[in-house]
Design a protein around this motif. Structure first.
Motif, PDB file in Angstrom:
ATOM      1  N   PHE A 172       0.830  -1.211   0.000  1.00 10.52           N
ATOM      2  CA  PHE A 172       0.000   0.000   0.000  1.00 10.52           C
ATOM      3  C   PHE A 172       0.865   1.261   0.000  1.00 10.52           C
ATOM      4  CE2 PHE A 172      -1.710   3.380   2.714  1.00 10.52           C
ATOM      5  CZ  PHE A 172      -2.817   3.756   1.975  1.00 10.52           C
ATOM      6  N   MET A 173       1.881   1.282   0.885  1.00  6.87           N
ATOM      7  CA  MET A 173       2.752   2.444   0.954  1.00  6.87           C
ATOM      8  C   MET A 173       3.499   2.661  -0.354  1.00  6.87           C
ATOM      9  SD  MET A 173       2.441   3.883   3.912  1.00  6.87           S
ATOM     10  CE  MET A 173       3.920   4.863   4.016  1.00  6.87           C
ATOM     11  N   THR A 193       2.653   1.628  -3.386  1.00 10.35           N
ATOM     12  CA  THR A 193       1.735   2.036  -4.453  1.00 10.35           C
ATOM     13  C   THR A 193       1.321   3.496  -4.306  1.00 10.35           C
ATOM     14  OG1 THR A 193       0.886  -0.228  -4.556  1.00 10.35           O
ATOM     15  CG2 THR A 193      -0.454   1.493  -5.567  1.00 10.35           C
ATOM     16  N   THR A 194       1.026   3.899  -3.063  1.00 12.55           N
ATOM     17  CA  THR A 194       0.601   5.288  -2.823  1.00 12.55           C
ATOM     18  C   THR A 194       1.726   6.271  -3.165  1.00 12.55           C
ATOM     19  OG1 THR A 194      -0.863   4.523  -1.061  1.00 12.55           O
ATOM     20  CG2 THR A 194      -0.332   6.860  -1.102  1.00 12.55           C
ATOM     21  N   VAL A 195       2.922   5.978  -2.698  1.00 14.43           N
ATOM     22  CA  VAL A 195       4.059   6.867  -2.979  1.00 14.43           C
ATOM     23  C   VAL A 195       4.342   6.913  -4.478  1.00 14.43           C
ATOM     24  CG1 VAL A 195       6.543   7.194  -2.640  1.00 14.43           C
ATOM     25  CG2 VAL A 195       5.075   6.569  -0.699  1.00 14.43           C
ATOM     26  N   MET A 255       2.206   6.526  -6.869  1.00 12.37           N
ATOM     27  CA  MET A 255       1.161   7.344  -7.510  1.00 12.37           C
ATOM     28  C   MET A 255       1.437   8.829  -7.303  1.00 12.37           C
ATOM     29  SD  MET A 255      -2.245   5.102  -6.549  1.00 12.37           S
ATOM     30  CE  MET A 255      -3.338   6.358  -7.170  1.00 12.37           C
ATOM     31  N   GLU A 256       1.832   9.206  -6.066  1.00 13.02           N
ATOM     32  CA  GLU A 256       2.147  10.613  -5.800  1.00 13.02           C
ATOM     33  C   GLU A 256       3.348  11.057  -6.643  1.00 13.02           C
ATOM     34  OE1 GLU A 256       0.584  12.771  -4.030  1.00 13.02           O
ATOM     35  OE2 GLU A 256      -0.899  11.507  -3.044  1.00 13.02           O
ATOM     36  N   LEU A 277       3.676  14.803   2.058  1.00 10.18           N
ATOM     37  CA  LEU A 277       2.568  13.859   1.820  1.00 10.18           C
ATOM     38  C   LEU A 277       1.688  13.792   3.059  1.00 10.18           C
ATOM     39  CD1 LEU A 277       4.542  10.993   0.008  1.00 10.18           C
ATOM     40  CD2 LEU A 277       3.261  12.905  -1.003  1.00 10.18           C
ATOM     41  N   LEU A 281      -0.740  10.918   3.189  1.00  6.75           N
ATOM     42  CA  LEU A 281      -0.170   9.579   3.352  1.00  6.75           C
ATOM     43  C   LEU A 281      -0.228   9.132   4.808  1.00  6.75           C
ATOM     44  CD1 LEU A 281       1.354   7.201   2.075  1.00  6.75           C
ATOM     45  CD2 LEU A 281       3.485   8.433   2.558  1.00  6.75           C
ATOM     46  N   ARG A 301      -3.802   8.220   5.716  1.00  8.21           N
ATOM     47  CA  ARG A 301      -4.179   6.942   5.099  1.00  8.21           C
ATOM     48  C   ARG A 301      -3.430   5.776   5.747  1.00  8.21           C
ATOM     49  NH1 ARG A 301      -3.549   8.549  -1.130  1.00  8.21           N
ATOM     50  NH2 ARG A 301      -2.277  10.175  -0.188  1.00  8.21           N
ATOM     51  N   LYS A 302      -2.164   6.020   6.125  1.00  9.93           N
ATOM     52  CA  LYS A 302      -1.400   4.977   6.800  1.00  9.93           C
ATOM     53  C   LYS A 302      -2.038   4.637   8.149  1.00  9.93           C
ATOM     54  CE  LYS A 302       2.585   5.986   8.607  1.00  9.93           C
ATOM     55  NZ  LYS A 302       4.012   6.337   8.742  1.00  9.93           N
TER      56      LYS A 302
END
Length: 450
Positions: A30-31, A33-35, A37-38, A142, A145, A148-149
Protein backbone atom coordinates in the motif's frame (compact mmCIF):
# COMPACT_ATOMS: atom_id res chain seq x y z
CA UNK A 1 -1.19 -29.26 28.70
CA UNK A 2 -4.43 -30.68 27.30
CA UNK A 3 -4.69 -31.54 23.62
CA UNK A 4 -7.62 -29.13 23.26
CA UNK A 5 -5.47 -26.32 24.64
CA UNK A 6 -2.60 -27.29 22.32
CA UNK A 7 -4.90 -27.36 19.28
CA UNK A 8 -6.52 -24.07 20.24
CA UNK A 9 -3.18 -22.39 20.90
CA UNK A 10 -1.66 -23.74 17.69
CA UNK A 11 -4.60 -22.54 15.55
CA UNK A 12 -4.64 -19.10 17.19
CA UNK A 13 -0.87 -18.54 17.00
CA UNK A 14 -0.73 -19.83 13.41
CA UNK A 15 -3.50 -17.44 12.36
CA UNK A 16 -1.89 -14.55 14.23
CA UNK A 17 1.49 -15.15 12.57
CA UNK A 18 -0.20 -15.52 9.16
CA UNK A 19 -2.14 -12.28 9.65
CA UNK A 20 0.99 -10.41 10.73
CA UNK A 21 2.87 -11.60 7.65
CA UNK A 22 -0.04 -10.78 5.31
CA UNK A 23 -0.68 -7.39 6.97
CA UNK A 24 3.00 -6.48 6.69
CA UNK A 25 3.04 -7.35 2.99
CA UNK A 26 -0.22 -5.47 2.39
CA UNK A 27 1.03 -2.42 4.32
CA UNK A 28 4.29 -2.16 2.38
CA UNK A 29 2.51 -2.70 -0.93
CA UNK A 30 0.00 0.00 0.00
CA UNK A 31 2.75 2.44 0.95
CA UNK A 32 4.75 1.70 -2.15
CA UNK A 33 1.73 2.04 -4.45
CA UNK A 34 0.60 5.29 -2.82
CA UNK A 35 4.06 6.87 -2.98
CA UNK A 36 4.50 5.74 -6.60
CA UNK A 37 1.16 7.34 -7.51
CA UNK A 38 2.15 10.61 -5.80
CA UNK A 39 5.55 10.54 -7.50
CA UNK A 40 3.89 9.87 -10.85
CA UNK A 41 1.76 13.00 -10.46
CA UNK A 42 4.77 15.13 -9.52
CA UNK A 43 6.78 13.75 -12.43
CA UNK A 44 3.87 14.55 -14.73
CA UNK A 45 3.75 18.19 -13.54
CA UNK A 46 7.55 18.53 -13.84
CA UNK A 47 7.54 17.20 -17.41
CA UNK A 48 4.71 19.55 -18.37
CA UNK A 49 6.63 22.45 -16.86
CA UNK A 50 9.81 21.61 -18.78
CA UNK A 51 7.93 21.17 -22.06
CA UNK A 52 5.83 24.29 -21.72
CA UNK A 53 8.52 26.76 -20.62
CA UNK A 54 11.94 27.15 -22.16
CA UNK A 55 14.80 27.18 -19.64
CA UNK A 56 17.95 28.96 -20.77
CA UNK A 57 21.47 27.86 -20.07
CA UNK A 58 21.47 30.23 -17.07
CA UNK A 59 18.73 27.98 -15.60
CA UNK A 60 16.54 30.95 -14.77
CA UNK A 61 12.74 30.73 -14.80
CA UNK A 62 10.04 33.14 -13.78
CA UNK A 63 9.13 32.50 -10.12
CA UNK A 64 5.49 33.24 -10.82
CA UNK A 65 5.46 30.34 -13.25
CA UNK A 66 7.03 28.10 -10.63
CA UNK A 67 4.43 29.17 -8.05
CA UNK A 68 1.63 28.10 -10.34
CA UNK A 69 2.86 24.47 -10.17
CA UNK A 70 3.60 24.43 -6.45
CA UNK A 71 1.23 22.60 -4.06
CA UNK A 72 0.93 23.37 -0.34
CA UNK A 73 3.86 22.55 1.97
CA UNK A 74 6.34 22.18 -0.87
CA UNK A 75 9.11 23.83 -2.81
CA UNK A 76 10.36 23.93 -6.39
CA UNK A 77 13.97 24.67 -7.09
CA UNK A 78 16.35 24.55 -10.04
CA UNK A 79 19.69 23.10 -9.05
CA UNK A 80 22.95 23.67 -10.94
CA UNK A 81 25.67 21.09 -11.67
CA UNK A 82 27.46 22.06 -8.46
CA UNK A 83 24.33 21.30 -6.38
CA UNK A 84 23.69 25.01 -5.87
CA UNK A 85 20.21 26.51 -5.97
CA UNK A 86 19.68 28.71 -9.06
CA UNK A 87 15.96 29.38 -8.70
CA UNK A 88 13.65 28.46 -5.85
CA UNK A 89 10.08 29.07 -4.70
CA UNK A 90 8.50 27.65 -1.54
CA UNK A 91 5.53 27.98 0.78
CA UNK A 92 7.28 26.07 3.62
CA UNK A 93 10.53 27.77 4.65
CA UNK A 94 11.34 25.16 7.28
CA UNK A 95 11.07 22.37 4.73
CA UNK A 96 13.31 24.09 2.19
CA UNK A 97 15.97 24.63 4.86
CA UNK A 98 15.98 21.01 5.95
CA UNK A 99 16.26 19.50 2.46
CA UNK A 100 19.49 20.48 0.75
CA UNK A 101 19.66 20.80 -3.05
CA UNK A 102 20.89 17.80 -5.01
CA UNK A 103 22.07 17.69 -8.60
CA UNK A 104 20.98 14.50 -10.40
CA UNK A 105 21.51 13.33 -13.95
CA UNK A 106 18.76 10.70 -13.62
CA UNK A 107 15.07 10.86 -13.00
CA UNK A 108 14.34 9.60 -9.48
CA UNK A 109 12.46 10.21 -6.25
CA UNK A 110 12.92 9.55 -2.54
CA UNK A 111 11.08 9.84 0.76
CA UNK A 112 12.55 11.99 3.53
CA UNK A 113 10.90 12.07 6.98
CA UNK A 114 10.52 15.49 8.52
CA UNK A 115 8.38 16.68 11.47
CA UNK A 116 6.47 13.37 11.73
CA UNK A 117 5.63 13.54 8.03
CA UNK A 118 6.96 11.88 4.90
CA UNK A 119 8.23 14.30 2.27
CA UNK A 120 8.49 13.29 -1.37
CA UNK A 121 11.52 14.71 -3.22
CA UNK A 122 11.54 14.36 -7.01
CA UNK A 123 14.54 14.99 -9.28
CA UNK A 124 14.07 15.61 -13.01
CA UNK A 125 17.19 16.34 -15.10
CA UNK A 126 17.10 19.40 -17.41
CA UNK A 127 18.50 18.56 -20.84
CA UNK A 128 19.89 20.96 -23.41
CA UNK A 129 21.85 19.97 -26.50
CA UNK A 130 21.88 16.36 -25.31
CA UNK A 131 23.48 17.45 -22.10
CA UNK A 132 22.20 17.71 -18.50
CA UNK A 133 22.67 21.31 -17.48
CA UNK A 134 20.64 21.21 -14.25
CA UNK A 135 18.01 19.46 -12.14
CA UNK A 136 14.42 20.41 -11.46
CA UNK A 137 13.85 19.46 -7.82
CA UNK A 138 10.33 19.36 -6.38
CA UNK A 139 9.49 18.45 -2.80
CA UNK A 140 6.01 17.91 -1.40
CA UNK A 141 4.75 16.99 2.06
CA UNK A 142 2.57 13.86 1.82
CA UNK A 143 0.07 14.90 4.46
CA UNK A 144 -2.60 12.51 3.23
CA UNK A 145 -0.17 9.58 3.35
CA UNK A 146 0.07 9.70 7.14
CA UNK A 147 -3.70 9.77 7.58
CA UNK A 148 -4.18 6.94 5.10
CA UNK A 149 -1.40 4.98 6.80
CA UNK A 150 -3.13 5.44 10.16
CA UNK A 151 -6.44 4.30 8.67
CA UNK A 152 -5.04 1.14 7.12
CA UNK A 153 -3.09 0.31 10.30
CA UNK A 154 -6.23 0.71 12.40
CA UNK A 155 -8.19 -1.46 9.96
CA UNK A 156 -5.50 -4.12 9.98
CA UNK A 157 -5.31 -4.04 13.77
CA UNK A 158 -9.07 -4.37 14.12
CA UNK A 159 -9.24 -7.20 11.58
CA UNK A 160 -6.35 -8.98 13.33
CA UNK A 161 -7.96 -8.74 16.77
CA UNK A 162 -11.36 -9.88 15.48
CA UNK A 163 -9.80 -12.71 13.46
CA UNK A 164 -7.76 -13.94 16.43
CA UNK A 165 -10.85 -13.82 18.65
CA UNK A 166 -12.93 -15.74 16.09
CA UNK A 167 -10.06 -18.18 15.62
CA UNK A 168 -9.90 -18.74 19.37
CA UNK A 169 -13.63 -19.44 19.55
CA UNK A 170 -13.54 -21.63 16.43
CA UNK A 171 -10.54 -23.48 17.83
CA UNK A 172 -12.41 -24.25 21.05
CA UNK A 173 -15.43 -25.44 19.06
CA UNK A 174 -13.28 -27.55 16.73
CA UNK A 175 -11.30 -28.99 19.64
CA UNK A 176 -14.51 -29.94 21.40
CA UNK A 177 -15.78 -31.75 18.28
CA UNK A 178 -12.47 -33.55 17.70
CA UNK A 179 -11.92 -34.47 21.34
CA UNK A 180 -15.48 -35.62 22.08
CA UNK A 181 -14.94 -39.26 20.99
CA UNK A 182 -11.45 -39.23 22.52
CA UNK A 183 -12.85 -38.02 25.84
CA UNK A 184 -15.51 -40.73 25.57
CA UNK A 185 -12.76 -43.27 24.88
CA UNK A 186 -10.78 -42.12 27.93
CA UNK A 187 -13.90 -42.31 30.09
CA UNK A 188 -14.62 -45.81 28.80
CA UNK A 189 -11.03 -46.91 29.50
CA UNK A 190 -11.24 -45.52 33.04
CA UNK A 191 -14.50 -47.39 33.58
CA UNK A 192 -12.87 -50.59 32.30
CA UNK A 193 -9.92 -50.00 34.62
CA UNK A 194 -12.15 -49.41 37.65
CA UNK A 195 -14.87 -52.03 37.22
CA UNK A 196 -12.84 -54.53 35.19
CA UNK A 197 -15.62 -55.08 32.62
CA UNK A 198 -15.03 -54.54 28.92
CA UNK A 199 -17.36 -52.03 27.29
CA UNK A 200 -17.57 -50.18 23.98
CA UNK A 201 -17.50 -46.48 23.14
CA UNK A 202 -20.84 -45.01 22.15
CA UNK A 203 -20.55 -43.63 18.59
CA UNK A 204 -23.51 -41.39 17.78
CA UNK A 205 -22.63 -40.16 14.29
CA UNK A 206 -20.64 -41.87 11.56
CA UNK A 207 -18.21 -39.13 10.52
CA UNK A 208 -15.74 -41.39 8.64
CA UNK A 209 -12.78 -39.35 9.89
CA UNK A 210 -9.66 -40.55 11.70
CA UNK A 211 -11.18 -40.07 15.15
CA UNK A 212 -14.22 -42.12 14.16
CA UNK A 213 -11.95 -44.83 12.78
CA UNK A 214 -9.97 -44.83 16.03
CA UNK A 215 -13.16 -45.23 18.08
CA UNK A 216 -14.42 -47.97 15.76
CA UNK A 217 -11.07 -49.75 15.98
CA UNK A 218 -11.21 -49.50 19.77
CA UNK A 219 -14.69 -51.05 19.74
CA UNK A 220 -13.52 -53.89 17.51
CA UNK A 221 -10.56 -54.44 19.83
CA UNK A 222 -12.91 -54.55 22.84
CA UNK A 223 -15.13 -57.06 21.02
CA UNK A 224 -12.11 -59.22 20.26
CA UNK A 225 -10.84 -59.00 23.84
CA UNK A 226 -14.29 -59.83 25.17
CA UNK A 227 -14.54 -62.77 22.80
CA UNK A 228 -11.11 -64.03 23.86
CA UNK A 229 -11.97 -63.49 27.51
CA UNK A 230 -15.19 -65.47 27.09
CA UNK A 231 -13.29 -68.23 25.33
CA UNK A 232 -10.69 -68.26 28.09
CA UNK A 233 -13.34 -68.53 30.81
CA UNK A 234 -15.11 -71.24 28.84
CA UNK A 235 -11.82 -73.05 28.32
CA UNK A 236 -11.02 -72.95 32.04
CA UNK A 237 -14.53 -74.07 32.89
CA UNK A 238 -14.45 -76.94 30.40
CA UNK A 239 -10.96 -78.02 31.42
CA UNK A 240 -11.94 -77.95 35.09
CA UNK A 241 -15.02 -80.01 34.32
CA UNK A 242 -13.04 -82.52 32.25
CA UNK A 243 -10.39 -82.92 34.95
CA UNK A 244 -12.96 -83.08 37.74
CA UNK A 245 -14.35 -86.46 36.64
CA UNK A 246 -11.09 -88.48 36.69
CA UNK A 247 -9.97 -86.75 39.89
CA UNK A 248 -13.29 -87.69 41.54
CA UNK A 249 -12.99 -91.30 40.37
CA UNK A 250 -9.39 -91.56 41.61
CA UNK A 251 -10.32 -89.98 44.96
CA UNK A 252 -13.26 -92.35 45.38
CA UNK A 253 -11.20 -95.47 44.76
CA UNK A 254 -8.40 -94.25 47.00
CA UNK A 255 -11.00 -93.80 49.75
CA UNK A 256 -12.18 -97.39 49.16
CA UNK A 257 -8.59 -98.64 49.40
CA UNK A 258 -8.01 -96.71 52.60
CA UNK A 259 -11.23 -98.09 54.09
CA UNK A 260 -10.86 -101.75 53.07
CA UNK A 261 -7.11 -101.86 52.55
CA UNK A 262 -5.70 -104.38 50.12
CA UNK A 263 -7.07 -107.48 51.88
CA UNK A 264 -9.94 -107.77 49.40
CA UNK A 265 -8.08 -108.66 46.23
CA UNK A 266 -11.08 -108.06 43.96
CA UNK A 267 -11.72 -104.54 45.29
CA UNK A 268 -8.01 -103.69 45.21
CA UNK A 269 -7.64 -104.89 41.62
CA UNK A 270 -10.73 -102.96 40.52
CA UNK A 271 -9.52 -99.79 42.27
CA UNK A 272 -6.02 -100.01 40.84
CA UNK A 273 -7.37 -100.56 37.32
CA UNK A 274 -9.76 -97.60 37.61
CA UNK A 275 -7.02 -95.34 39.00
CA UNK A 276 -4.71 -96.39 36.17
CA UNK A 277 -7.32 -95.66 33.48
CA UNK A 278 -8.31 -92.29 34.93
CA UNK A 279 -4.66 -91.32 35.36
CA UNK A 280 -4.01 -92.05 31.69
CA UNK A 281 -7.12 -90.06 30.79
CA UNK A 282 -5.82 -87.08 32.76
CA UNK A 283 -2.37 -87.42 31.21
CA UNK A 284 -3.78 -87.49 27.68
CA UNK A 285 -6.13 -84.59 28.41
CA UNK A 286 -3.32 -82.49 29.87
CA UNK A 287 -1.11 -83.28 26.89
CA UNK A 288 -3.89 -82.29 24.50
CA UNK A 289 -4.55 -79.04 26.38
CA UNK A 290 -0.87 -78.13 26.24
CA UNK A 291 -0.79 -78.91 22.53
CA UNK A 292 -3.81 -76.64 21.92
CA UNK A 293 -2.33 -73.82 24.01
CA UNK A 294 0.97 -74.15 22.12
CA UNK A 295 -0.81 -73.86 18.78
CA UNK A 296 -2.74 -70.75 19.80
CA UNK A 297 0.28 -68.97 21.23
CA UNK A 298 2.98 -70.10 18.83
CA UNK A 299 4.81 -68.17 16.17
CA UNK A 300 3.87 -68.76 12.51
CA UNK A 301 4.65 -72.30 11.37
CA UNK A 302 7.83 -73.14 9.49
CA UNK A 303 6.44 -73.28 5.97
CA UNK A 304 8.06 -75.76 3.60
CA UNK A 305 7.00 -77.68 0.53
CA UNK A 306 5.14 -80.85 1.57
CA UNK A 307 3.87 -83.56 -0.79
CA UNK A 308 0.28 -84.12 0.34
CA UNK A 309 -0.02 -87.34 -1.70
CA UNK A 310 3.09 -88.94 -0.16
CA UNK A 311 2.11 -87.89 3.36
CA UNK A 312 -1.46 -89.18 3.01
CA UNK A 313 -0.38 -92.46 1.42
CA UNK A 314 1.98 -93.24 4.30
CA UNK A 315 -0.62 -92.44 6.97
CA UNK A 316 -3.42 -94.38 5.23
CA UNK A 317 -1.14 -97.43 5.04
CA UNK A 318 -0.31 -97.17 8.76
CA UNK A 319 -3.97 -96.81 9.78
CA UNK A 320 -5.03 -99.82 7.70
CA UNK A 321 -2.30 -101.93 9.33
CA UNK A 322 -3.08 -100.81 12.92
CA UNK A 323 -6.90 -100.80 12.80
CA UNK A 324 -7.45 -103.42 10.09
CA UNK A 325 -10.01 -101.18 8.39
CA UNK A 326 -10.52 -100.58 4.65
CA UNK A 327 -9.35 -97.08 3.65
CA UNK A 328 -9.45 -96.17 -0.06
CA UNK A 329 -7.15 -93.40 -1.31
CA UNK A 330 -8.25 -91.50 -4.46
CA UNK A 331 -5.76 -89.15 -6.10
CA UNK A 332 -5.79 -87.21 -9.36
CA UNK A 333 -2.06 -86.53 -9.33
CA UNK A 334 1.12 -88.35 -8.34
CA UNK A 335 2.16 -85.39 -6.18
CA UNK A 336 0.47 -82.30 -4.75
CA UNK A 337 2.92 -79.91 -3.10
CA UNK A 338 1.39 -77.59 -0.55
CA UNK A 339 2.87 -75.02 1.83
CA UNK A 340 3.05 -76.31 5.37
CA UNK A 341 4.72 -77.91 8.36
CA UNK A 342 4.86 -81.67 7.74
CA UNK A 343 4.46 -82.72 11.38
CA UNK A 344 1.45 -80.47 11.96
CA UNK A 345 -0.16 -81.53 8.67
CA UNK A 346 0.35 -85.14 9.72
CA UNK A 347 -1.41 -84.37 13.00
CA UNK A 348 -4.43 -83.00 11.11
CA UNK A 349 -4.69 -86.17 9.01
CA UNK A 350 -4.38 -88.37 12.09
CA UNK A 351 -7.19 -86.47 13.88
CA UNK A 352 -9.60 -86.79 10.95
CA UNK A 353 -8.78 -90.42 10.21
CA UNK A 354 -9.07 -91.30 13.91
CA UNK A 355 -12.53 -89.71 14.12
CA UNK A 356 -13.62 -91.51 10.94
CA UNK A 357 -12.55 -94.85 12.42
CA UNK A 358 -14.24 -94.13 15.79
CA UNK A 359 -17.62 -93.17 14.36
CA UNK A 360 -17.96 -95.53 11.40
CA UNK A 361 -17.64 -99.24 10.71
CA UNK A 362 -17.73 -99.16 6.92
CA UNK A 363 -15.10 -98.19 4.40
CA UNK A 364 -13.33 -94.79 4.66
CA UNK A 365 -12.40 -92.81 1.55
CA UNK A 366 -9.65 -90.22 1.22
CA UNK A 367 -9.65 -87.91 -1.83
CA UNK A 368 -6.65 -85.82 -2.91
CA UNK A 369 -7.25 -83.14 -5.55
CA UNK A 370 -5.72 -79.88 -6.70
CA UNK A 371 -6.46 -76.88 -8.89
CA UNK A 372 -4.37 -73.88 -9.95
CA UNK A 373 -4.05 -72.39 -6.48
CA UNK A 374 -4.81 -74.95 -3.77
CA UNK A 375 -4.52 -78.56 -2.71
CA UNK A 376 -7.70 -80.26 -1.50
CA UNK A 377 -8.00 -83.09 1.05
CA UNK A 378 -11.36 -84.83 1.60
CA UNK A 379 -11.95 -87.57 4.16
CA UNK A 380 -15.31 -89.31 3.91
CA UNK A 381 -16.85 -91.95 6.16
CA UNK A 382 -20.25 -93.65 6.16
CA UNK A 383 -20.85 -93.71 9.90
CA UNK A 384 -23.30 -92.20 12.37
CA UNK A 385 -22.96 -88.67 10.98
CA UNK A 386 -23.56 -85.38 12.77
CA UNK A 387 -26.97 -83.70 13.22
CA UNK A 388 -27.28 -80.50 11.22
CA UNK A 389 -27.81 -78.30 14.29
CA UNK A 390 -24.57 -79.63 15.80
CA UNK A 391 -22.28 -79.11 12.81
CA UNK A 392 -21.46 -75.46 13.55
CA UNK A 393 -20.13 -76.42 17.01
CA UNK A 394 -17.95 -79.44 16.30
CA UNK A 395 -14.74 -77.37 16.15
CA UNK A 396 -15.32 -75.84 19.60
CA UNK A 397 -13.25 -77.04 22.54
CA UNK A 398 -14.64 -79.98 24.53
CA UNK A 399 -17.74 -80.12 22.34
CA UNK A 400 -19.19 -83.58 21.93
CA UNK A 401 -21.98 -84.58 19.59
CA UNK A 402 -22.43 -87.98 21.18
CA UNK A 403 -20.98 -87.31 24.63
CA UNK A 404 -21.39 -90.77 26.08
CA UNK A 405 -19.92 -92.58 23.09
CA UNK A 406 -17.05 -90.15 22.72
CA UNK A 407 -16.04 -90.52 26.36
CA UNK A 408 -16.10 -94.30 26.02
CA UNK A 409 -13.83 -94.04 23.02
CA UNK A 410 -11.37 -91.91 24.94
CA UNK A 411 -12.05 -88.59 23.17
CA UNK A 412 -11.54 -85.28 24.94
CA UNK A 413 -13.47 -83.04 22.56
CA UNK A 414 -10.28 -81.18 21.60
CA UNK A 415 -9.14 -83.00 18.47
CA UNK A 416 -11.16 -81.00 15.94
CA UNK A 417 -10.29 -77.73 17.73
CA UNK A 418 -6.59 -78.59 17.35
CA UNK A 419 -7.08 -79.51 13.69
CA UNK A 420 -8.92 -76.23 13.07
CA UNK A 421 -6.07 -74.21 14.62
CA UNK A 422 -3.45 -76.04 12.56
CA UNK A 423 -5.40 -75.41 9.35
CA UNK A 424 -5.72 -71.72 10.24
CA UNK A 425 -1.96 -71.49 10.88
CA UNK A 426 -1.42 -72.81 7.36
CA UNK A 427 -3.84 -70.19 5.94
CA UNK A 428 -6.11 -73.01 4.85
CA UNK A 429 -9.85 -73.53 5.04
CA UNK A 430 -11.88 -76.33 6.56
CA UNK A 431 -15.47 -77.36 5.82
CA UNK A 432 -17.69 -80.13 7.11
CA UNK A 433 -20.67 -81.77 5.46
CA UNK A 434 -22.57 -84.46 7.30
CA UNK A 435 -25.91 -86.22 7.41
CA UNK A 436 -27.10 -88.15 10.39
CA UNK A 437 -26.85 -91.95 9.94
CA UNK A 438 -25.32 -91.41 6.48
CA UNK A 439 -21.78 -90.26 7.14
CA UNK A 440 -19.47 -87.25 7.31
CA UNK A 441 -17.13 -85.58 4.84
CA UNK A 442 -14.33 -83.23 5.96
CA UNK A 443 -12.88 -80.95 3.27
CA UNK A 444 -9.59 -79.14 3.87
CA UNK A 445 -7.86 -76.80 1.39
CA UNK A 446 -4.25 -75.60 1.56
CA UNK A 447 -2.30 -73.10 -0.61
CA UNK A 448 -0.07 -74.75 -3.21
CA UNK A 449 3.62 -73.96 -3.44
CA UNK A 450 4.66 -71.65 -6.28
Amino acid sequence: MKITTKVNLFITVSLLVSLLIVNTIVFFLFMKTTVNMEAHLVFKNANEMLKKYHISESLTLDKNLLNSYMPSHSFIRIVGPTSTTINQVTNDKVLVQKISPTFSTEKNFELRPFQEHQNLVVHVPIHQNHKVIGTLEISERLSGLESRKDVILSIMGTVTVVSVLLSFLAGRWLSAIIMKPIVSMISTMEDIEQIGTLKKIGIQTETKDEVYKMAATFNRMVSKLKENSDKQRQFISDASHELKTPVTVISSFITILRRHGTQDETIAKEAIEAIYLETNRMKNLTKTLLSLAELEGSEPVDIKSVDLVSLSTALVTQFMQVYDRPIILHENSHSIFIKGDELKLKQVLIIFLDNAIKYSTDVIEVFLESDQHKGILRIKDYGIGIPEEEQSHVFERFYRVDKARKRDSGGSGLGLAIAKNIVNLHKGEIDIQSKEHAGTEIKVTFPLTN
